[in-house]
Design a protein around this motif. Structure first.
Motif, PDB file in Angstrom:
ATOM      1  N   LEU A   8      48.201  61.920  64.673  1.00  0.00           N
ATOM      2  CA  LEU A   8      49.438  61.854  65.444  1.00  0.00           C
ATOM      3  C   LEU A   8      49.384  60.776  66.520  1.00  0.00           C
ATOM      4  O   LEU A   8      50.371  60.070  66.736  1.00  0.00           O
ATOM      5  CB  LEU A   8      49.731  63.198  66.102  1.00  0.00           C
ATOM      6  CG  LEU A   8      50.283  64.294  65.221  1.00  0.00           C
ATOM      7  CD1 LEU A   8      50.406  65.591  66.010  1.00  0.00           C
ATOM      8  CD2 LEU A   8      51.629  63.906  64.635  1.00  0.00           C
ATOM      9  N   SER A   9      48.253  60.676  67.184  1.00  0.00           N
ATOM     10  CA  SER A   9      48.127  59.679  68.257  1.00  0.00           C
ATOM     11  C   SER A   9      48.362  58.276  67.728  1.00  0.00           C
ATOM     12  O   SER A   9      48.989  57.449  68.394  1.00  0.00           O
ATOM     13  CB  SER A   9      46.749  59.771  68.910  1.00  0.00           C
ATOM     14  OG  SER A   9      46.618  60.997  69.573  1.00  0.00           O
ATOM     15  N   ALA A  10      47.877  58.016  66.534  1.00  0.00           N
ATOM     16  CA  ALA A  10      48.024  56.682  65.949  1.00  0.00           C
ATOM     17  C   ALA A  10      49.450  56.404  65.476  1.00  0.00           C
ATOM     18  O   ALA A  10      49.857  55.246  65.399  1.00  0.00           O
ATOM     19  CB  ALA A  10      47.054  56.523  64.780  1.00  0.00           C
ATOM     20  N   ARG A  11      50.223  57.458  65.174  1.00  0.00           N
ATOM     21  CA  ARG A  11      51.539  57.253  64.563  1.00  0.00           C
ATOM     22  C   ARG A  11      52.687  57.909  65.329  1.00  0.00           C
ATOM     23  O   ARG A  11      53.786  58.021  64.810  1.00  0.00           O
ATOM     24  CB  ARG A  11      51.519  57.825  63.151  1.00  0.00           C
ATOM     25  CG  ARG A  11      50.602  57.066  62.233  1.00  0.00           C
ATOM     26  CD  ARG A  11      50.386  57.836  60.926  1.00  0.00           C
ATOM     27  NE  ARG A  11      49.457  57.157  60.042  1.00  0.00           N
ATOM     28  CZ  ARG A  11      48.142  57.201  60.157  1.00  0.00           C
ATOM     29  NH1 ARG A  11      47.591  57.864  61.129  1.00  0.00           N
ATOM     30  NH2 ARG A  11      47.366  56.562  59.307  1.00  0.00           N
ATOM     31  N   SER A  12      52.449  58.359  66.526  1.00  0.00           N
ATOM     32  CA  SER A  12      53.450  59.173  67.219  1.00  0.00           C
ATOM     33  C   SER A  12      54.531  58.376  67.929  1.00  0.00           C
ATOM     34  O   SER A  12      55.544  58.934  68.317  1.00  0.00           O
ATOM     35  CB  SER A  12      52.769  60.081  68.227  1.00  0.00           C
ATOM     36  OG  SER A  12      52.248  59.318  69.301  1.00  0.00           O
ATOM     37  N   GLY A  13      54.308  57.116  68.136  1.00  0.00           N
ATOM     38  CA  GLY A  13      55.304  56.324  68.849  1.00  0.00           C
ATOM     39  C   GLY A  13      55.477  56.755  70.299  1.00  0.00           C
ATOM     40  O   GLY A  13      56.579  56.757  70.822  1.00  0.00           O
ATOM     41  N   GLY A  14      54.394  57.186  70.912  1.00  0.00           N
ATOM     42  CA  GLY A  14      54.454  57.568  72.321  1.00  0.00           C
ATOM     43  C   GLY A  14      54.685  59.055  72.566  1.00  0.00           C
ATOM     44  O   GLY A  14      54.887  59.462  73.706  1.00  0.00           O
ATOM     45  N   MET A  15      54.656  59.852  71.518  1.00  0.00           N
ATOM     46  CA  MET A  15      54.823  61.299  71.684  1.00  0.00           C
ATOM     47  C   MET A  15      53.688  61.844  72.548  1.00  0.00           C
ATOM     48  O   MET A  15      52.555  61.396  72.459  1.00  0.00           O
ATOM     49  CB  MET A  15      54.787  61.973  70.311  1.00  0.00           C
ATOM     50  CG  MET A  15      54.921  63.482  70.366  1.00  0.00           C
ATOM     51  SD  MET A  15      54.611  64.299  68.783  1.00  0.00           S
ATOM     52  CE  MET A  15      55.672  63.421  67.669  1.00  0.00           C
ATOM     53  N   ASP A  16      54.007  62.825  73.359  1.00  0.00           N
ATOM     54  CA  ASP A  16      53.005  63.475  74.196  1.00  0.00           C
ATOM     55  C   ASP A  16      52.220  64.462  73.322  1.00  0.00           C
ATOM     56  O   ASP A  16      52.574  65.631  73.198  1.00  0.00           O
ATOM     57  CB  ASP A  16      53.674  64.186  75.369  1.00  0.00           C
ATOM     58  CG  ASP A  16      52.688  64.746  76.365  1.00  0.00           C
ATOM     59  OD1 ASP A  16      51.467  64.787  76.059  1.00  0.00           O
ATOM     60  OD2 ASP A  16      53.130  65.154  77.455  1.00  0.00           O
ATOM     61  N   VAL A  17      51.152  63.985  72.708  1.00  0.00           N
ATOM     62  CA  VAL A  17      50.377  64.769  71.754  1.00  0.00           C
ATOM     63  C   VAL A  17      49.694  65.950  72.441  1.00  0.00           C
ATOM     64  O   VAL A  17      49.590  67.032  71.857  1.00  0.00           O
ATOM     65  CB  VAL A  17      49.361  63.864  71.012  1.00  0.00           C
ATOM     66  CG1 VAL A  17      48.498  64.666  70.061  1.00  0.00           C
ATOM     67  CG2 VAL A  17      50.095  62.767  70.253  1.00  0.00           C
ATOM     68  N   ASP A  18      49.265  65.774  73.673  1.00  0.00           N
ATOM     69  CA  ASP A  18      48.634  66.885  74.393  1.00  0.00           C
ATOM     70  C   ASP A  18      49.631  68.019  74.648  1.00  0.00           C
ATOM     71  O   ASP A  18      49.290  69.191  74.528  1.00  0.00           O
ATOM     72  CB  ASP A  18      48.030  66.408  75.716  1.00  0.00           C
ATOM     73  CG  ASP A  18      46.814  65.516  75.498  1.00  0.00           C
ATOM     74  OD1 ASP A  18      46.130  65.690  74.470  1.00  0.00           O
ATOM     75  OD2 ASP A  18      46.559  64.654  76.358  1.00  0.00           O
ATOM     76  N   ARG A  19      50.854  67.663  74.996  1.00  0.00           N
ATOM     77  CA  ARG A  19      51.889  68.699  75.193  1.00  0.00           C
ATOM     78  C   ARG A  19      52.214  69.385  73.867  1.00  0.00           C
ATOM     79  O   ARG A  19      52.390  70.601  73.821  1.00  0.00           O
ATOM     80  CB  ARG A  19      53.145  68.087  75.800  1.00  0.00           C
ATOM     81  CG  ARG A  19      54.205  69.130  76.125  1.00  0.00           C
ATOM     82  CD  ARG A  19      55.181  68.577  77.158  1.00  0.00           C
ATOM     83  NE  ARG A  19      56.292  69.437  77.383  1.00  0.00           N
ATOM     84  CZ  ARG A  19      56.287  70.473  78.222  1.00  0.00           C
ATOM     85  NH1 ARG A  19      55.204  70.755  78.905  1.00  0.00           N
ATOM     86  NH2 ARG A  19      57.360  71.216  78.399  1.00  0.00           N
TER      87      ARG A  19
END
Length: 164
Positions: A61-72
């Motif tokens: 997800l971190s590599a492909r999230s487009g800035g999504m808050d993965v920790d949240r």
């Protein structure tokens, strides 16, 4: 979707719960409770698998999230994950209540109480805490459903014994 995956099992078990009532309410409850424990354990296993898989999912997800808050997102999934054992276990006990023919009112009440808590929580927590607040609302509402169901069964039994 994961909780719905046990619906075929419910379709097989529900008629057996109904038949178990011919041996008495306690026998039907023991049968439903065994399945509730199995459902709860399965839900915990799925939750555990999700926790163990998170590092792989997180890096993806971190590599492909487009800035999504993965920790949240992780926090939200961790809260929602507790619905798996709750719902996978509760379903069998809820069907025991329905199969009894005696606890219909208690069942309907617990559904209404859970729905009310869910709506109120969505209004309050959804605005204040966003998706994480809504996740907590879902868990709290489901716990309230279980407590309301237990209370409803207890009150029905108590009122029945007082009427005798």
């Amino acid at each position: 979707a994961l909780v719905s995956a046990i619906d075929p099992v419910i379709a097989v078990i529900y008629p057996k719960i109904v038949r178990a009532f011919s041996d008495g309410e306690a026998a039907a409850l023991r049968y439903a409770a065994r399945w509730a424990v199995l459902g709860g354990v399965l839900g915990l296993c799925i939750l555990g698998a999700g926790v163990m898989a998170w590092p792989l999912v997180q890096s993806h997800l971190s590599a492909r999230s487009g800035g999504m808050d993965v920790d949240r997102l992780h926090s939200i999934f961790m809260v929602l994950g507790w619905l798996l054992p709750l719902l996978m276990g509760w379903k069998f006990l809820g069907y025991w209540m329905l199969a009894s023919g005696r606890y219909d009112r208690a069942y309907r009440s617990c559904v209404v109480i859970g729905g009310g808590i869910g709506l109120l929580g969505a209004l309050i927590a959804g605005g204040a805490a966003g998706a994480l607040g809504l996740a907590w609302t879902a868990v709290v509402a489901e716990i309230a459903v279980v407590f309301a169901a237990i209370t409803g069964v207890w009150l029905t039994r108590r009122n029945s014994s007082n009427a005798l």
